[in-house]
Write a protein that holds these residues in place. Structure first.
Motif, mmCIF file in Angstrom:
data_model
loop_
_atom_site.group_PDB
_atom_site.id
_atom_site.type_symbol
_atom_site.label_atom_id
_atom_site.label_comp_id
_atom_site.label_asym_id
_atom_site.label_seq_id
_atom_site.Cartn_x
_atom_site.Cartn_y
_atom_site.Cartn_z
ATOM 1 N N LYS A 194 0.787 -1.155 0.033
ATOM 2 C CA LYS A 194 -0.081 -0.121 -0.076
ATOM 3 C C LYS A 194 0.696 1.448 0.011
ATOM 4 C CE LYS A 194 -3.660 2.452 2.606
ATOM 5 N NZ LYS A 194 -2.865 3.715 2.621
ATOM 6 N N CYS A 224 -4.112 -3.112 -8.905
ATOM 7 C CA CYS A 224 -5.449 -3.127 -8.849
ATOM 8 C C CYS A 224 -6.042 -4.673 -8.801
ATOM 9 C CB CYS A 224 -5.672 -2.660 -10.206
ATOM 10 S SG CYS A 224 -5.259 -0.715 -10.541
ATOM 11 N N GLU A 225 -5.243 -5.508 -8.917
ATOM 12 C CA GLU A 225 -5.607 -6.831 -8.750
ATOM 13 C C GLU A 225 -5.343 -7.367 -7.478
ATOM 14 O OE1 GLU A 225 -8.050 -7.821 -10.967
ATOM 15 O OE2 GLU A 225 -7.482 -6.043 -12.364
ATOM 16 N N ASP A 226 -4.797 -6.560 -6.625
ATOM 17 C CA ASP A 226 -4.184 -7.083 -5.450
ATOM 18 C C ASP A 226 -5.266 -7.413 -4.500
ATOM 19 O OD1 ASP A 226 -1.403 -6.371 -3.773
ATOM 20 O OD2 ASP A 226 -3.061 -6.718 -2.375
ATOM 21 N N HIS A 229 -7.873 -5.045 -0.441
ATOM 22 C CA HIS A 229 -8.656 -3.950 -0.672
ATOM 23 C C HIS A 229 -7.981 -2.573 -0.462
ATOM 24 C CE1 HIS A 229 -12.258 -1.479 -0.855
ATOM 25 N NE2 HIS A 229 -11.751 -0.958 0.280
ATOM 26 N N GLN A 232 -5.692 -2.086 -3.508
ATOM 27 C CA GLN A 232 -6.355 -1.720 -4.689
ATOM 28 C C GLN A 232 -7.121 -0.209 -4.803
ATOM 29 O OE1 GLN A 232 -9.584 -4.355 -5.473
ATOM 30 N NE2 GLN A 232 -8.689 -6.010 -4.770
ATOM 31 N N THR A 233 -7.601 0.224 -3.384
ATOM 32 C CA THR A 233 -7.996 1.495 -3.386
ATOM 33 C C THR A 233 -6.829 2.661 -3.309
ATOM 34 O OG1 THR A 233 -9.860 0.669 -1.798
ATOM 35 C CG2 THR A 233 -9.302 2.938 -1.873
ATOM 36 N N ARG A 258 -10.199 2.230 -16.365
ATOM 37 C CA ARG A 258 -10.239 2.184 -14.874
ATOM 38 C C ARG A 258 -10.899 3.631 -14.462
ATOM 39 N NH1 ARG A 258 -7.967 -2.152 -12.988
ATOM 40 N NH2 ARG A 258 -6.192 -3.068 -14.108
#
Length: 609
Positions: A194, A224-226, A229, A232-233, A258
């Protein structure tokens, strides 16, 4: 102080105060050494003792003490010489990196990252020949911690890479830093990944175009595919800034997709709101990078964000409409953004309206002039006393001077200005009074240009009708009355209407409005320094001077204050001004008398636009 700082039994508040005072003490010692040109008489370096005390306090368990100690090290370090830095400070920090407590190692890693920029940005200036060397030494120390057993240390390494990268020369070799970043992007702990996602745009600025495409784009897609959550955010929140670092004609369609998909993401909670807010904030940058030809793809996402339930998202879009309009061009902006502007004008949330009002002149300036009046009328209707908060009305009042200068709005400005001059909130009345000089200055030549009449001709006509204008003032003007006034403004002489409307304040029963008239006159006088002082003397000053006989002391006090400000202008020696000052000097209210007897102020200057 050293004894207190090393005493483990001292309360945390004491140690916190010690750490907080170290930079100030260091500045005193440094200035003394600079002024004397020599070291202290006892031969010891007190600056070094201070920084050593700060390093010792880095081991404290209280986070506030550690933060204050980091600040002390960063502020004192630039005053150390090369030997003290490399042979004392850095070895002391290296020793702390051997501590088992990850909090200490994290704190020192932060210091390594920030110490280089602190040395280079210091007002004292770090020797140029040492700049590259110290940056290299500190970067290596940060990179050495990339494999620390504790994820919190590795997270600080990731954050530190952005700090170090910002301090590196743009033409430098960043391969080592970029390589370490890519490695950390695959860390097994989501908090580290992150942190890497959060700094992706900063890292992208350091990378060459080829590396952005071959390494950083895959990294972003992976984020983005992690599985987390949070990762991704964070990646999607950085999507706009990341796109802005790419070449305008090399933005992959996948990135735009996206952006387009964000309003429809099935996510909830604060993170979802923050994601949509970040997307709204970065929309102009995305369009600027993608190019106007991509607007047709981005437009649906923008339209959906305009309907977002969060006022902060809608406010952010309202604040940036002028930037989108500039990118799209006047005609396309009117066609595609016009409905959005109308909806935002009618938005029921005060924060959204306030955001729109603050940038309304800039927005209307980017639209065709024939369309401006419609948007202005929609906004002012929604900002009537019954619907809007005073913060929105004060925002509109503050913008009136800029709005009055826009072509296509002149007939609409005066009625709204008069409505705001009689607003029940004092702050609104004060704000619009400060703009009335600019409003008059902008509107006064308007009818002249339209009909070919001169200022002098209008002045003669207005002087003949002055008494009737004073007698027939507008009382308690409302929005509906303002609309009627707008119609008359279109059909009659603008200069006469300006004088009549401003003079209407004199006949009001509420003393605050007569006081408002005096304030308005002052700002008109300041504006007339650029227009023509005879305009003020002929059309505004006589009614203002009559208020020396007003039965309310606050009105007379306002007049006395204004006349003192006008004392050094070309109006100061006029018989009517001198006579009014003589009357006020014998006023029964001591505050009025004292104001008149104060030393004259400097010559008035035009309001700064």
């Amino acid at each position: 102080m050293e004894e207190l700082g090393h005493d483990e039994d001292q309360p945390e508040e004491v140690k916190l105060e010690i750490a907080a005072q170290l930079p100030a003490l260091g500045r005193i010692l440094h200035d003394q050494q600079q002024s004397s040109g020599c070291e202290p008489e006892d031969g010891s370096n007190h600056l070094l003792r201070l920084v050593n005390l700060a390093v010792h306090l880095l081991e404290d368990e209280e986070e506030r003490v550690v933060l204050a100690s980091q600040t002390a090290v960063l502020e004192i370090a630039p005053w150390l010489d090369h030997t003290q830095l490399h042979e004392t400070l850095l070895p002391s920090l290296d020793k702390l990196m051997l501590c088992p407590e990850h909090e200490i190692r994290s704190a020192v890693t932060q210091l390594y990252a920030h110490l280089g920029p602190a040395l280079l940005s210091s007002s004292e200036g770090y020797p140029a020949q040492d700049a590259d060397a110290i940056q290299g030494v500190l970067m290596q120390r940060v990179l050495d911690q990339a494999e620390d057993m504790d994820f919190q240390v590795r997270r600080e390494v990731a954050i530190g890479l952005a700090v170090l990268g910002a301090a590196l020369p743009a033409e430098g070799n960043h391969d080592t830093l970029l390589g370490a970043y890519v490695t950390l992007c695959s860390d097994k702990v989501w908090a580290v990944r992150k942190a890497c996602a959060d700094i992706l745009p900063e890292i992208a600025k350091l990378a060459k175009a080829e590396m952005r495409e071959t390494q950083l784009l895959p990294v972003f897609d992976k984020f983005c595919e992690d599985v987390s959550h949070w990762v991704q955010t964070s990646a999607l929140q950085q999507l706009g800034p990341f796109i802005s670092t790419l070449e305008a004609h090399h933005i992959p369609q996948s990135l735009l997709q996206r952006v387009i998909a964000i309003p429809d993401l099935e996510v909830t909670g604060d993170e979802a709101s923050q994601l949509r807010l970040a997307t709204a904030f970065n929309f102009p940058a995305v369009l600027a990078s993608a190019g106007q030809e991509k607007w047709s793809q981005l437009w649906p996402a923008h339209s959906k964000l305009l309907l977002d339930r969060e006022p902060a998202v809608r406010r952010t879009l309202a604040c940036s409409l002028h930037e989108l309009a500039a990118l799209l061009g006047a005609e396309r902006a009117l066609a595609d953004l016009g409905p959005a502007i109308q909806e935002l004008c009618r938005d029921k949330h005060a924060d959204v309206q306030e955001g729109l009002v603050n940038f309304f002149p800039a927005l209307l300036a980017k639209l065709p002039c024939e369309s401006r009046a419609s948007f202005f009328q929609t906004l002012t209707q929604s900002l009537s006393l019954e619907c809007a908060t005073w913060r929105c009305r004060i925002g509109l009042a503050t913008q009136l001077g800029s709005l009055a200068s826009l072509e296509g709005l002149q007939p609409d400005i005066l009625p709204i200005a008069m409505m705001l001059c009689q607003d029940p909130t004092a702050a609104v009345r004060s704000a619009v009074a400060k703009q009335m000089g600019r409003v008059v200055c902008a509107l006064w030549p308007f009818q002249q240009a339209k009909q070919g009449s001169s200022i002098t001709q209008a002045a003669d006509a207005n002087q003949e009708d002055e008494s009737s204008q004073l007698a027939n003032g507008v009382r308690d003007i409302s929005l509906h009355q303002a609309e009627d006034l707008h119609q008359r403004t279109q059909d009659s002489d603008m200069q006469k209407e300006i004088v009549r409307c401003v003079h209407s304040l004199v006949s009001q029963d509420a003393y605050q409005l007569r006081q408002q008239f005096v304030e308005v006159c002052y700002h008109v006088a300041k504006a007339c320094c650029e227009l023509q002082m005879t305009v003020f003397r002929t059309h505004f000053m006589p009614a203002m001077l009559i208020l020396s006989q007003d039965h309310i002391a606050n009105v007379r006090l306002a007049l006395a204050r204004i006349l003192s400000l006008l004392h050094s202008s070309e109006l100061a020696d006029l018989p009517e001004v001198l006579g009014t000052l003589d009357v006020l000097a014998r006023d029964k209210d001591p505050d009025v008398v004292n104001c008149v007897k104060q030393p004259p102020c400097h010559k008035i200057e035009p309001d700064i636009c």
